[in-house]
Design a protein around this motif. Sequence first.
Motif, mmCIF file in Angstrom:
data_model
loop_
_atom_site.group_PDB
_atom_site.id
_atom_site.type_symbol
_atom_site.label_atom_id
_atom_site.label_comp_id
_atom_site.label_asym_id
_atom_site.label_seq_id
_atom_site.Cartn_x
_atom_site.Cartn_y
_atom_site.Cartn_z
ATOM 1 N N ALA A 291 0.885 -1.171 0.000
ATOM 2 C CA ALA A 291 0.000 0.000 0.000
ATOM 3 C C ALA A 291 0.917 1.212 0.000
ATOM 4 O O ALA A 291 1.956 1.208 0.657
ATOM 5 C CB ALA A 291 -0.871 0.007 1.241
ATOM 6 N N ALA A 292 0.546 2.238 -0.747
ATOM 7 C CA ALA A 292 1.413 3.411 -0.839
ATOM 8 C C ALA A 292 0.579 4.671 -0.956
ATOM 9 O O ALA A 292 -0.564 4.645 -1.425
ATOM 10 C CB ALA A 292 2.340 3.272 -2.054
ATOM 11 N N GLY A 293 1.172 5.751 -0.560
ATOM 12 C CA GLY A 293 0.556 7.050 -0.759
ATOM 13 C C GLY A 293 0.889 7.552 -2.161
ATOM 14 O O GLY A 293 2.014 7.375 -2.625
ATOM 15 N N PHE B 12 3.402 8.993 9.060
ATOM 16 C CA PHE B 12 3.210 9.377 7.669
ATOM 17 C C PHE B 12 4.034 10.631 7.390
ATOM 18 O O PHE B 12 4.578 11.248 8.309
ATOM 19 C CB PHE B 12 1.724 9.625 7.377
ATOM 20 C CG PHE B 12 0.884 8.362 7.326
ATOM 21 C CD1 PHE B 12 1.138 7.377 6.374
ATOM 22 C CD2 PHE B 12 -0.160 8.161 8.222
ATOM 23 C CE1 PHE B 12 0.369 6.220 6.311
ATOM 24 C CE2 PHE B 12 -0.937 7.008 8.168
ATOM 25 C CZ PHE B 12 -0.678 6.033 7.210
ATOM 26 N N GLU B 13 4.097 11.029 6.137
ATOM 27 C CA GLU B 13 4.969 12.123 5.728
ATOM 28 C C GLU B 13 4.334 13.481 6.030
ATOM 29 O O GLU B 13 3.122 13.652 5.928
ATOM 30 C CB GLU B 13 5.270 12.038 4.230
ATOM 31 C CG GLU B 13 5.955 10.747 3.818
ATOM 32 C CD GLU B 13 5.050 9.531 3.880
ATOM 33 O OE1 GLU B 13 3.859 9.659 3.560
ATOM 34 O OE2 GLU B 13 5.538 8.460 4.275
ATOM 35 N N VAL C 25 4.786 6.610 -2.205
ATOM 36 C CA VAL C 25 5.630 6.485 -1.009
ATOM 37 C C VAL C 25 5.038 5.450 -0.064
ATOM 38 O O VAL C 25 3.832 5.377 0.120
ATOM 39 C CB VAL C 25 5.809 7.858 -0.305
ATOM 40 C CG1 VAL C 25 4.472 8.480 0.103
ATOM 41 C CG2 VAL C 25 6.719 7.738 0.920
ATOM 42 N N GLY C 26 5.930 4.641 0.509
ATOM 43 C CA GLY C 26 5.480 3.627 1.457
ATOM 44 C C GLY C 26 6.579 3.267 2.437
ATOM 45 O O GLY C 26 7.647 3.891 2.449
ATOM 46 N N MET C 27 6.306 2.249 3.249
ATOM 47 C CA MET C 27 7.189 1.896 4.363
ATOM 48 C C MET C 27 7.751 0.486 4.234
ATOM 49 O O MET C 27 8.054 -0.155 5.241
ATOM 50 C CB MET C 27 6.424 2.037 5.687
ATOM 51 C CG MET C 27 5.785 3.411 5.894
ATOM 52 S SD MET C 27 4.744 3.453 7.352
ATOM 53 C CE MET C 27 3.957 5.060 7.164
ATOM 54 N N SER D 19 -3.354 4.017 -1.871
ATOM 55 C CA SER D 19 -4.435 3.994 -0.887
ATOM 56 C C SER D 19 -4.893 5.384 -0.480
ATOM 57 O O SER D 19 -5.991 5.559 0.035
ATOM 58 C CB SER D 19 -3.995 3.211 0.342
ATOM 59 O OG SER D 19 -2.776 3.713 0.799
ATOM 60 N N ASN D 20 -4.061 6.369 -0.711
ATOM 61 C CA ASN D 20 -4.413 7.739 -0.322
ATOM 62 C C ASN D 20 -3.606 8.705 -1.152
ATOM 63 O O ASN D 20 -2.557 8.348 -1.693
ATOM 64 C CB ASN D 20 -4.115 7.952 1.175
ATOM 65 C CG ASN D 20 -2.694 7.585 1.525
ATOM 66 O OD1 ASN D 20 -2.335 6.408 1.578
ATOM 67 N ND2 ASN D 20 -1.869 8.583 1.752
ATOM 68 N N VAL E 160 -6.296 3.704 4.386
ATOM 69 C CA VAL E 160 -5.387 2.768 3.699
ATOM 70 C C VAL E 160 -6.050 1.393 3.601
ATOM 71 O O VAL E 160 -6.064 0.756 2.548
ATOM 72 C CB VAL E 160 -4.028 2.699 4.444
ATOM 73 C CG1 VAL E 160 -3.134 1.621 3.850
ATOM 74 C CG2 VAL E 160 -3.322 4.057 4.406
HETATM 75 N N1 HPA Z 1 2.771 7.114 3.270
HETATM 76 C C1 HPA Z 1 3.551 6.072 3.619
HETATM 77 N N2 HPA Z 1 3.137 4.819 3.586
HETATM 78 C C2 HPA Z 1 1.879 4.593 3.179
HETATM 79 C C3 HPA Z 1 1.018 5.639 2.816
HETATM 80 C C4 HPA Z 1 1.495 6.963 2.859
HETATM 81 O O1 HPA Z 1 0.789 7.947 2.550
HETATM 82 N N3 HPA Z 1 -0.161 5.075 2.463
HETATM 83 C C5 HPA Z 1 0.007 3.727 2.596
HETATM 84 N N4 HPA Z 1 1.227 3.434 3.040
#
Ligand code: HPA
Length: 207
Positions: free
Chosen positions: A45-47, A127-128, A144-146, A169-170, A185
């Motif tokens: 999942a990533a922003g 989050f960022e 961006v993700g973790m 996801s966002n 997310v």
């Molecule tokens: N930032 C970092 N990791 C994420 C995000 C995000 O906005 N959404 C899902 N994983």
Amino acid sequence: MLEDKPVLVMQGRIHYYEGYTMGECTLPVRIMQRLQIPTLIVTNAAGGVNPDFSPGDVMLITDQLNLMGMSGLNPLMGPNLDELGPRFPDMSQPYDRELCNLARTVAKENEITLQEGVYAGLSGPSFESPADLRFLRLAGADAVGMSTVPEVIVARHGGMRALGFSGISNKANLDGSTVTTHEEVIEAGKVITPKIEKLIRAVLRRM
Ligand code: HPA
């Protein structure tokens, strides 16, 4: 077996922010290598940092920004075990071009819109900030993700090829006008998961 191909499927992953070491986070990939599995397919999942991306989109990861590595967190630090891979592994093609092309083809065939771009890996768990996100955009990040970046480094070190998909996801909150929550997310995952499953099944059928 999935689509007649032998697969090892992980139910989730270990994240650095959970307090594990980089070595622990990437141990599953080492086990795959010991089992002589040639290909790693990663999802996350990533922003969405690219303003053209919307929650629910799927992005083919074409390259990665190793921000954790740039601040001294690389899973390959420490003595190199030469039987696992070279001391200074090449990273010119973190994500396999042939597999990326296959993903593009099957996405078209299945009428799934596939975004493409660069995944930036941060340690999290916060989050960022808006400034973080503007920096990431300037640096060429689309999402961006973790996670993911350490696993793909270890995969490439050990000679596996990698294919990756980010579920957006966002939307990145570049001006600080909205908040990012874990709940959104999870919610976006519900529309993303069936798309990624379809893509992975289609890729497997053609591998
Ligand atoms: N930032 C970092 N990791 C994420 C995000 C995000 O906005 N959404 C899902 N994983």
